[in-house]
Each structure stands twice: as C-alpha cells, then as structure tokens.
Design a protein around this motif. Sequence first.
Motif, PDB file in Angstrom:
ATOM      1  N   VAL A 151       0.853  -1.195   0.000  1.00  0.00           N
ATOM      2  CA  VAL A 151       0.000   0.000   0.000  1.00  0.00           C
ATOM      3  C   VAL A 151       0.885   1.239   0.000  1.00  0.00           C
ATOM      4  O   VAL A 151       2.037   1.204   0.452  1.00  0.00           O
ATOM      5  CB  VAL A 151      -0.947   0.038   1.227  1.00  0.00           C
ATOM      6  N   ILE A 152       0.335   2.341  -0.506  1.00  0.00           N
ATOM      7  CA  ILE A 152       1.026   3.633  -0.491  1.00  0.00           C
ATOM      8  C   ILE A 152       0.030   4.712  -0.075  1.00  0.00           C
ATOM      9  O   ILE A 152      -0.994   4.893  -0.745  1.00  0.00           O
ATOM     10  CB  ILE A 152       1.605   3.997  -1.871  1.00  0.00           C
ATOM     11  N   PRO A 153       0.290   5.447   1.012  1.00  0.00           N
ATOM     12  CA  PRO A 153      -0.571   6.592   1.352  1.00  0.00           C
ATOM     13  C   PRO A 153      -0.297   7.732   0.374  1.00  0.00           C
ATOM     14  O   PRO A 153       0.815   8.244   0.309  1.00  0.00           O
ATOM     15  CB  PRO A 153      -0.152   6.943   2.779  1.00  0.00           C
ATOM     16  N   LEU A 154      -1.307   8.132  -0.377  1.00  0.00           N
ATOM     17  CA  LEU A 154      -1.110   9.088  -1.471  1.00  0.00           C
ATOM     18  C   LEU A 154      -2.304  10.032  -1.549  1.00  0.00           C
ATOM     19  O   LEU A 154      -3.455   9.625  -1.344  1.00  0.00           O
ATOM     20  CB  LEU A 154      -0.948   8.327  -2.790  1.00  0.00           C
ATOM     21  N   TYR A 155      -2.017  11.299  -1.898  1.00  0.00           N
ATOM     22  CA  TYR A 155      -3.060  12.318  -1.956  1.00  0.00           C
ATOM     23  C   TYR A 155      -2.860  13.206  -3.176  1.00  0.00           C
ATOM     24  O   TYR A 155      -1.724  13.547  -3.533  1.00  0.00           O
ATOM     25  CB  TYR A 155      -3.039  13.184  -0.684  1.00  0.00           C
ATOM     26  N   CYS A 187       2.852  11.923  -1.577  1.00  0.00           N
ATOM     27  CA  CYS A 187       2.940  10.671  -0.823  1.00  0.00           C
ATOM     28  C   CYS A 187       3.516  11.014   0.548  1.00  0.00           C
ATOM     29  O   CYS A 187       4.700  11.366   0.648  1.00  0.00           O
ATOM     30  CB  CYS A 187       3.817   9.672  -1.569  1.00  0.00           C
ATOM     31  N   CYS A 188       2.692  10.901   1.587  1.00  0.00           N
ATOM     32  CA  CYS A 188       3.128  11.383   2.903  1.00  0.00           C
ATOM     33  C   CYS A 188       2.128  10.958   3.963  1.00  0.00           C
ATOM     34  O   CYS A 188       1.099  10.356   3.674  1.00  0.00           O
ATOM     35  CB  CYS A 188       3.242  12.902   2.890  1.00  0.00           C
ATOM     36  N   ILE A 199       6.447   3.442   0.989  1.00  0.00           N
ATOM     37  CA  ILE A 199       5.977   2.375   0.113  1.00  0.00           C
ATOM     38  C   ILE A 199       5.951   1.118   0.968  1.00  0.00           C
ATOM     39  O   ILE A 199       6.984   0.493   1.234  1.00  0.00           O
ATOM     40  CB  ILE A 199       6.882   2.235  -1.122  1.00  0.00           C
ATOM     41  N   LEU A 200       4.776   0.757   1.442  1.00  0.00           N
ATOM     42  CA  LEU A 200       4.621  -0.236   2.493  1.00  0.00           C
ATOM     43  C   LEU A 200       4.340  -1.597   1.865  1.00  0.00           C
ATOM     44  O   LEU A 200       3.295  -1.807   1.257  1.00  0.00           O
ATOM     45  CB  LEU A 200       3.483   0.174   3.429  1.00  0.00           C
ATOM     46  N   VAL A 201       5.275  -2.526   2.036  1.00  0.00           N
ATOM     47  CA  VAL A 201       5.212  -3.810   1.349  1.00  0.00           C
ATOM     48  C   VAL A 201       5.301  -4.956   2.351  1.00  0.00           C
ATOM     49  O   VAL A 201       6.129  -4.924   3.279  1.00  0.00           O
ATOM     50  CB  VAL A 201       6.350  -3.933   0.309  1.00  0.00           C
ATOM     51  N   ARG A 202       4.459  -5.977   2.153  1.00  0.00           N
ATOM     52  CA  ARG A 202       4.504  -7.168   2.990  1.00  0.00           C
ATOM     53  C   ARG A 202       5.841  -7.890   2.827  1.00  0.00           C
ATOM     54  O   ARG A 202       6.472  -7.857   1.776  1.00  0.00           O
ATOM     55  CB  ARG A 202       3.373  -8.129   2.622  1.00  0.00           C
ATOM     56  N   HIS A 231       5.532  14.000  -5.161  1.00  0.00           N
ATOM     57  CA  HIS A 231       6.451  14.288  -4.060  1.00  0.00           C
ATOM     58  C   HIS A 231       6.298  13.229  -2.976  1.00  0.00           C
ATOM     59  O   HIS A 231       5.192  12.962  -2.503  1.00  0.00           O
ATOM     60  CB  HIS A 231       6.168  15.675  -3.480  1.00  0.00           C
ATOM     61  N   ILE A 232       7.409  12.622  -2.584  1.00  0.00           N
ATOM     62  CA  ILE A 232       7.431  11.640  -1.505  1.00  0.00           C
ATOM     63  C   ILE A 232       8.237  12.248  -0.369  1.00  0.00           C
ATOM     64  O   ILE A 232       9.458  12.389  -0.465  1.00  0.00           O
ATOM     65  CB  ILE A 232       8.052  10.313  -1.973  1.00  0.00           C
ATOM     66  N   THR A 233       7.557  12.644   0.684  1.00  0.00           N
ATOM     67  CA  THR A 233       8.207  13.413   1.744  1.00  0.00           C
ATOM     68  C   THR A 233       8.404  12.581   3.004  1.00  0.00           C
ATOM     69  O   THR A 233       7.544  11.808   3.408  1.00  0.00           O
ATOM     70  CB  THR A 233       7.395  14.673   2.075  1.00  0.00           C
TER      71      THR A 233
END
Length: 477
Positions: A151-155, A187-188, A199-202, A231-233
Amino acid sequence: MAVAVVAAPSPFLGNSSFHSRKTTFRRYIQNSDVRFSIKSIFWGPRKAVEPAKLELSLGDFSLPELGSEGDQTNSDKQKNLSVSVVSSISEVSPDEWDACSLDSSGPEKFNPFLTHGFLSSLEESGSAVKETGWVPQHIIARDGCNKVLGVIPLYLKSHSYGEYVFDHSWADAYHTYGSRYYPKLQCCVPFTPVTGPRILVRNTNYRDQVFDILVSALVALTIKLQVSSLHITFPSANEWGKLKEKGFLQRIGMQYHWKNRDYRSFDEFLMDMKQSKRKNIRQERKKISAQNLTMKRLRGYEIKAKHWDMFYKFYRNTTDNKWGTAYLTRDFFHNMASKMGDQVLLVTAEDGDELVAGALNLIGGDTLYGRLWGCLPRAYYPILHFEACYYQAIEAAIEFNLDKVEAGAQGEHKIQRGYMPVTTYSCHYILDEGFREVISDFLIRERAQLELVMKYYTNSVHLRITLLEVLKRNIVG
C-alpha cells in the motif's frame, strides 16, 4: 492570497526560446530564498480539487518465478499482482494495511503514523479530505487471492500546506511561466513531518518486485493524471536511495532529535551536557514548580474526552496565534485516541485544578514522537513550552527505554536542550524536463548549504559527547 492559475502549455515544450526561458527560470530559482522557513504566495486556489476521471486499475503484473525447480509453495494466483487506486483508506481492511506497515518498518521501529487507525482518523474527521485539498488516492497492490501485498498513502493536492518540505518557490516559478503546478501528487502522512517508510510492502519472497511495481505505478499515475509532479516526503533513507535509481530528484532537510545513550535518569542525561547548558535546563525546570504548575503524563485510557476537548482549544490557540492553519478537527483527536490506545501520550500542565496546557506525543517501536502543543488563550507561563514538549518527552523516553525523541520540525533552540540535528529526506518526480533540470540544480546547492549548517552544529558538541562516552566505558570496565 490565491491567484488563478493560467492554463497554458509548458514553456519548455516545443518552444524555440527554450534555452533563454530556462536560463531566466534558473535565475528565478537561484535567487529564491533557500532557508527553511520559506513563506510565499501559493499560485492556485486553496480549495478542493476533483480527482481526474481515470480507471481505478493501474495494471496487472506477473511476479517472477522464485525458488527451486518444482517448488509449488506459491500458486499461480499468488504470482499475479493487480495495482489499483482507492479513494478512501476505509476500502482497505485495517489488518491488511497495518500488516504492510509493520512489515515495512519492523516491530522494533514501528511507526504509529503509518497505521490504518491514524490515517483513517484524518479522513473520517474531515481533516485530510477532498474539501480541505487532500484527495485520497491510495495505491493498493493485491495478489490473485485478493491478499494485500503493498500500500502507499497518497493524496492529490491543490496546495502545499501541511507538508513541511517547502516547494512554494517552485509553484511561483511555474505560475510565472504560465504553467500549472497544482494539482500535484503527495505521498506522505498529512500534517506530520515524521520519517518512515512510504511504500509499504509485505514481507514476502516477492518484496523487492512488489516495491518496484508500486514505484512504477506511482509514476504511471502521475503521468495519467497529467499533474506537474509527485512528491514523496520524509521517506526512510533506504527508500530515498532506491528512488534516486528510479529517476526521482533527491532533497534533504533537517530536524532536531534527542538520542538516548542508555540513560537511567534525566540527571544522568544532564551530565552529558556542557555545564552552562546543564545549569540553564535545571533553572528552567525549577520555574515550573515556582509557578505552582503540576505536570502529568497521561497514556491511553487515562486520557478522557474532557482532556481532548481542552487540548483542541490549546491547539486552536497555537494555530491562531501563529497565523497558522488548524488542519485538524476536534473529531480527529477523539477518533485517533480511540483507535491508538496506549500509543498516545498526552503531557498536561495543571494550575491548581485547571488544565492549562498540553503536548501530544505518539509512542513508536523505538521512538517517542512529539507532535502538537498548546495552552489556554491569553495564558502565559514562562518555560512551560520547553518543559511540556522537550523535558517531559526526554523523561518519558528514558522511562520507556526508547532510543530517541523526534520533536517535530524546525527549532534551533532545541540544541540548547539536548536535541541534535539529523537529516531528513524527500524525493520529487518532475514531469516537465526543463523545470526538472533547473530544480535539480537548485537542490544540489541547497543541499550543500544545509550540510554545512549541520556540520557546524554537530561539531560543536561531538567532541564532548565522545569524551564522555570514553570515560563511561573506562569506568564500567
């Protein structure tokens, strides 16, 4: 102040004056203020943006064969990966999201801000939603058995508020040349300058492959939406290095963290300080009792609804007095507390029976994260901010045997109180080739200046710490 964006073609695409315009833009960026308290006009409306109409799917992928010949541990379905976008974190189960988060950091470095509970509280409370310019566009990767592997938290954002990595001058420069900087992808963790994986990976045999696919999906979504940038902060240092190989520009920043050197008490920590700083801290702490203030550290169930109602009042007083923005709603604090439990630590100050100030912290695997602070309107208690936010946090970290305290963004005054500069990171994918080249040059010069500042601060105390550690080892030996 908001100024309408001129929707015009990029001046760097198909333009005969490319080099002259790029040179002028380069001067604009070079002359911009590269200090870390940049304030600037935001070119674009500070309002909600509608997500572009797009297919929810970002593609299907086949994971490579792994293991020895004849290994049947993974079915064909498990080797298929589909990547999609969801408009709310509620579309992913808390257990699956948190499994990705925990595997990415490891239990020892558990990050509470990456949990489903924290991020869903931001959305459910109306803090990070379309109406505030934060359109959730989270990326989810599932295998053929519908198990979430990443999953990726993205806005999708219409402004640059609540990020703590300043790109305001970039937005101004885009506007100057008739180009549109907003919306952009971010992405933050909203409103939270805390380092951690993004970048959250199992933790599976396919972990590296899933990571690469998710990064490719991020870039593909950026192109598909035709936004200016991604932007990935505050990613981890490891991610920061990997993303450079994927074509992202690298940027560094600076925060002040406190390091626990196996201290058994606050007084033992003070013995590592210079005599002048040690004396100053002790004098500051004496002023708290002299003002008849009582400090308390409340955790989990000890924090009642009345505490959060008061803390929201404190929070609004801080944002109002500093010409800031109250990003978080009252409901956020109640929702977050109900979901996070003992991971929440609230430091309070009482004057008699009256609650007059508070500082919010979250507890991670090895870190105490100091977040927000506030006091009653028109109340003035000298040194209370330092006590509630810094000294109480240090005492709590020692008590819980945590490795460090992260006390938020900015604040050179933290150095006098035992906090030292550390590097933070961000990555930027700029679609326009011309803007990308000039911003890259800007980041190189900015980095050189910041590294010089950090070296000065670090060298000023490094010798004393080193000598004290040698003495400790000799005494123990």
